[in-house]
Write a protein that holds these residues in place. Structure first.
Motif, PDB file in Angstrom:
ATOM      1  N   PHE A  30       6.869  11.347  -5.599  1.00 14.82           N
ATOM      2  CA  PHE A  30       5.962  10.210  -5.460  1.00 14.82           C
ATOM      3  C   PHE A  30       4.579  10.798  -5.211  1.00 14.82           C
ATOM      4  CE2 PHE A  30       4.994   5.986  -5.348  1.00 14.82           C
ATOM      5  CZ  PHE A  30       5.851   5.112  -4.681  1.00 14.82           C
ATOM      6  N   HIS A  32       0.778   9.441  -3.918  1.00  9.88           N
ATOM      7  CA  HIS A  32      -0.160   8.408  -3.491  1.00  9.88           C
ATOM      8  C   HIS A  32      -1.541   9.027  -3.488  1.00  9.88           C
ATOM      9  CE1 HIS A  32       3.209   5.912  -2.285  1.00  9.88           C
ATOM     10  NE2 HIS A  32       2.370   4.953  -1.954  1.00  9.88           N
ATOM     11  N   GLU A  53      -3.314   5.094   3.681  1.00 10.49           N
ATOM     12  CA  GLU A  53      -3.693   4.270   2.521  1.00 10.49           C
ATOM     13  C   GLU A  53      -3.958   2.813   2.938  1.00 10.49           C
ATOM     14  OE1 GLU A  53      -0.760   5.634   3.117  1.00 10.49           O
ATOM     15  OE2 GLU A  53       0.612   3.919   3.165  1.00 10.49           O
ATOM     16  N   TRP A  54      -3.740   2.533   4.211  1.00 11.25           N
ATOM     17  CA  TRP A  54      -3.991   1.195   4.780  1.00 11.25           C
ATOM     18  C   TRP A  54      -5.264   1.166   5.632  1.00 11.25           C
ATOM     19  CZ3 TRP A  54      -1.484  -3.706   5.091  1.00 11.25           C
ATOM     20  CH2 TRP A  54      -0.404  -3.848   4.211  1.00 11.25           C
ATOM     21  N   HIS A 101      -3.332   1.027  -5.680  1.00  6.09           N
ATOM     22  CA  HIS A 101      -2.667   0.680  -4.433  1.00  6.09           C
ATOM     23  C   HIS A 101      -3.206  -0.661  -3.958  1.00  6.09           C
ATOM     24  CE1 HIS A 101      -0.865   1.305  -0.385  1.00  6.09           C
ATOM     25  NE2 HIS A 101       0.036   1.922  -1.124  1.00  6.09           N
ATOM     26  N   HIS A 102      -2.868  -1.077  -2.741  1.00  4.52           N
ATOM     27  CA  HIS A 102      -3.262  -2.426  -2.298  1.00  4.52           C
ATOM     28  C   HIS A 102      -4.783  -2.628  -2.344  1.00  4.52           C
ATOM     29  CE1 HIS A 102       0.800  -2.109  -1.067  1.00  4.52           C
ATOM     30  NE2 HIS A 102       0.629  -1.810   0.198  1.00  4.52           N
ATOM     31  N   TYR A 144       3.502   3.363 -10.268  1.00  4.01           N
ATOM     32  CA  TYR A 144       3.444   2.500  -9.076  1.00  4.01           C
ATOM     33  C   TYR A 144       2.322   1.490  -9.326  1.00  4.01           C
ATOM     34  CZ  TYR A 144       2.123   1.085  -4.305  1.00  4.01           C
ATOM     35  OH  TYR A 144       1.806   0.356  -3.182  1.00  4.01           O
ATOM     36  N   TRP A 193       7.023   0.885 -10.712  1.00  5.06           N
ATOM     37  CA  TRP A 193       7.473   0.866  -9.318  1.00  5.06           C
ATOM     38  C   TRP A 193       6.559  -0.121  -8.599  1.00  5.06           C
ATOM     39  CZ3 TRP A 193       7.118   1.371  -4.089  1.00  5.06           C
ATOM     40  CH2 TRP A 193       8.274   1.788  -3.394  1.00  5.06           C
ATOM     41  N   ASP A 195       5.068  -2.734  -5.785  1.00  6.18           N
ATOM     42  CA  ASP A 195       4.961  -2.795  -4.333  1.00  6.18           C
ATOM     43  C   ASP A 195       4.040  -3.972  -4.007  1.00  6.18           C
ATOM     44  OD1 ASP A 195       4.116  -0.264  -1.781  1.00  6.18           O
ATOM     45  OD2 ASP A 195       5.407  -2.020  -1.733  1.00  6.18           O
ATOM     46  N   TRP A 198       5.429  -8.969  -1.071  1.00  7.22           N
ATOM     47  CA  TRP A 198       6.016  -9.730   0.030  1.00  7.22           C
ATOM     48  C   TRP A 198       5.235 -10.993   0.379  1.00  7.22           C
ATOM     49  CZ3 TRP A 198       4.269  -4.629   0.588  1.00  7.22           C
ATOM     50  CH2 TRP A 198       2.979  -4.514   1.116  1.00  7.22           C
ATOM     51  N   ARG A 228      11.926  -4.719  -6.246  1.00  8.96           N
ATOM     52  CA  ARG A 228      10.793  -5.258  -5.472  1.00  8.96           C
ATOM     53  C   ARG A 228       9.960  -6.269  -6.254  1.00  8.96           C
ATOM     54  NH1 ARG A 228       8.068  -0.996  -1.227  1.00  8.96           N
ATOM     55  NH2 ARG A 228      10.069  -0.201  -0.540  1.00  8.96           N
ATOM     56  N   GLU A 254      13.028   2.472   1.876  1.00 10.27           N
ATOM     57  CA  GLU A 254      11.728   3.128   2.077  1.00 10.27           C
ATOM     58  C   GLU A 254      11.709   3.748   3.468  1.00 10.27           C
ATOM     59  OE1 GLU A 254       8.204   0.936   0.841  1.00 10.27           O
ATOM     60  OE2 GLU A 254       7.182   1.633   2.660  1.00 10.27           O
ATOM     61  N   TRP A 280       1.544   7.889   3.467  1.00  8.86           N
ATOM     62  CA  TRP A 280       1.751   8.027   2.012  1.00  8.86           C
ATOM     63  C   TRP A 280       0.496   8.631   1.402  1.00  8.86           C
ATOM     64  CZ3 TRP A 280       6.609   6.872   0.170  1.00  8.86           C
ATOM     65  CH2 TRP A 280       7.442   6.158   1.028  1.00  8.86           C
TER      66      TRP A 280
HETATM   67  C1  LIG Z   1       4.624  -2.628   5.890  1.00  4.88           C
HETATM   68  C2  LIG Z   1       4.363  -1.763   4.693  1.00  4.88           C
HETATM   69  C3  LIG Z   1       3.644  -2.259   3.612  1.00  4.88           C
HETATM   70  C4  LIG Z   1       3.369  -1.454   2.512  1.00  4.88           C
HETATM   71  C5  LIG Z   1       3.851  -0.158   2.473  1.00  4.88           C
HETATM   72  C6  LIG Z   1       3.558   0.658   1.262  1.00  4.88           C
HETATM   73  N1  LIG Z   1       4.805   1.010   0.551  1.00  4.88           N
HETATM   74  C7  LIG Z   1       4.847   2.452   0.438  1.00  4.88           C
HETATM   75  C8  LIG Z   1       5.575   2.917  -0.790  1.00  4.88           C
HETATM   76  C9  LIG Z   1       3.380   2.860   0.474  1.00  4.88           C
HETATM   77  O1  LIG Z   1       2.704   2.548  -0.740  1.00  4.88           O
HETATM   78  C10 LIG Z   1       2.904   1.972   1.610  1.00  4.88           C
HETATM   79  O2  LIG Z   1       1.485   1.862   1.666  1.00  4.88           O
HETATM   80  C11 LIG Z   1       4.571   0.347   3.535  1.00  4.88           C
HETATM   81  C12 LIG Z   1       4.831  -0.455   4.646  1.00  4.88           C
END
Ligand SMILES: Cc1ccc([C@@H]2N[C@@H](C)[C@@H](O)[C@H]2O)cc1
Length: 448
Positions: A30, A32, A53-54, A101-102, A144, A193, A195, A198, A228, A254, A280
């Protein structure tokens, strides 16, 4: 069962060649990588304790400050051939790269968002050269893609009113366009992949997630996509409201692994794992426990022994280089994989009774069963209990073919003793088995 329009459309695992290939690979890398690597988990002399990454979500990091970081993104030391070569040396057979990413920053020059690599000092596409280099090294690439996009004006965590719903519709079109764009630009990729699926705005439109998955399969047949992405029309994720897995494999593992075969319910599955406890993207100061090569190898072996894939994450620096801890891990894991990779690739659940010394892995479709020993018993006796109607016909050390003579200690039960009890890496024994009884006592070995 509940009548569902947008639940699982298939009972059981995919049996096509693309999925068989995914299953055979077993070990992935993987990556990131994004503008968060510039911050590296720190800001204004303060260290962010969350996942690097957050960092944009950290109260100490003003959004407008984070959103300017891309103007510094200039990975002058990025060398995709070197990245691919070290991944190959580690023994990875596939790689998953964060396209976005986010935070919404795209590593490719997307037509649908200005917040992309073309706006950075680097300017050039990063994904193309990476995918080419990895494919040339014989490594499949998966993309991803975060559905959550903090940069996009139409992203809504939930839809509270008509304006939100209109924005949500525009956002769904944006997602579909970017995914089609990625497939059009990078036709050799093997899957997505997903993500960041949610939020209510996503999981409350199960129909869209179902249509999107089918759309992607229609323009690129054979894509492998985990659980996912989807929600069913009642908002159930991963497993639909009838408990059936959606997507091609269970993608919920995860930073954690199943314990026993019952935990995976006969589904294909994949675990993704960080080297530090929970980072990550690149973080300058890893906190807590950093996993060793042997710890990673045990997770890989355990995953394969339970019929799953294992993906280890790496967070390159903003300049395109990998930190020393990660380089050393790739070297050390690779040294073991070079000698013992036969026990991993095409590995599946062996159906033997678990023993304390470690894990069994069957080479898919063969009578070859590998024992991967992590816990050497003080007695020196490695217990092997053959499953019903399965007989032992040969035992040898994988790395040098040295044969071992098992001691019969009961009905189809043996003790094996290694030539050398000392090893600072896992030891692999190859068992040749047969389902035809060799002689009266059962098994093909004389009584000791
Ligand atoms: C609560 C949470 C949200 C997102 C993640 C993302 N999924 C992983 C694969 C990373 O990309 C992480 O930022 C992890 C935990």
């Amino acid at each position: 069962t509940i009548a569902l329009q947008h639940g699982a459309h298939r009972i059981g695992n995919r049996t096509d060649a693309d999925m068989a290939r995914w299953r055979s690979l077993r070990f992935g890398q993987f990556i990131h990588w994004g503008v968060y690597a510039i911050a590296g988990g720190e800001w204004n002399g303060k260290v962010y304790n969350g996942a690097a990454e957050w960092i944009r979500s950290w109260k100490e990091m003003p959004h407008e400050e984070y959103d300017k970081l891309y103007r510094q993104f200039n990975p002058v030391n990025f060398n995709p051939q070197q990245w691919a070569s070290q991944a190959k040396d580690m023994g990875a057979k596939y790689m998953i790269i964060t396209t976005k990413h986010h935070d919404g920053f795209c590593l490719w020059p997307s037509k649908y968002s200005k917040y992309n690599i073309a706006a950075s000092p680097w300017k050039k596409d990063l994904l193309g050269p990476m995918i080419d280099a990895y494919n040339k090294a014989g490594i499949d690439v998966y993309l991803y893609f975060s559905i959550i996009d903090w940069n996009h004006p139409d992203y809504r965590p939930s839809l509270k009113n008509a304006a939100d719903s209109a924005a949500g519709k525009r956002f769904q079109v944006f997602v579909k366009n970017q995914l089609a764009e990625l497939l059009q630009r990078y036709p050799t990729i093997k899957g997505f992949w997903f993500d960041g699926t949610w939020d209510a705005s996503w999981k409350n439109d199960g129909a869209f997630t179902d249509e999107l998955e089918q759309y992607l399969q229609s323009i690129h047949p054979g894509l492998v996509m985990g659980s996912r992405l989807r929600a069913d029309e009642k908002g159930a994720r991963h497993f639909d409201s009838n408990g059936r897995l959606m997507g091609d494999y269970e993608q919920g593992w995860e930073r954690k692994l199943p314990e026993k075969i019952e935990d995976v319910h006969g589904n294909d599955w994949e675990a993704v794992m960080t080297v530090p406890e929970n980072q990550w993207g690149y973080h300058a100061k890893w906190m807590g426990h950093v996993k060793s090569a042997n710890e990673i190898l045990e997770m890989l072996v355990k995953s394969v022994s339970l019929n799953g894939n294992f993906v280890l994450n790496f967070g390159p620096k903003a300049d395109g280089t990998f930190r020393k801890e990660e380089q050393d891990l790739m070297t050390n894991i690779g040294a073991w994989m070079k000698v013992n990779g036969d026990a991993i690739y095409n590995g599946t659940y062996a159906g033997f009774e678990k023993q304390d010394w470690g894990y069994y892995i069957r080479k898919t479709g063969t009578d070859s069963v590998y024992m991967v020993v992590f816990n050497m018993p003080v007695s020196g006796n490695l217990r092997v209990k053959m499953p019903a109607r399965t007989y032992l016909t040969g035992v040898s050390m994988l790395q040098n073919n040295v044969p071992l003579t098992p001691e019969l200690i009961g009905r189809e039960e043996y003790f094996l003793r290694l030539p050398n009890k000392q090893s600072d890496v896992p030891v692999v024994i190859l068992l040749k088995t047969s389902t035809k009884e060799g002689n009266k006592e059962g098994g093909n070995f004389e009584k000791a």
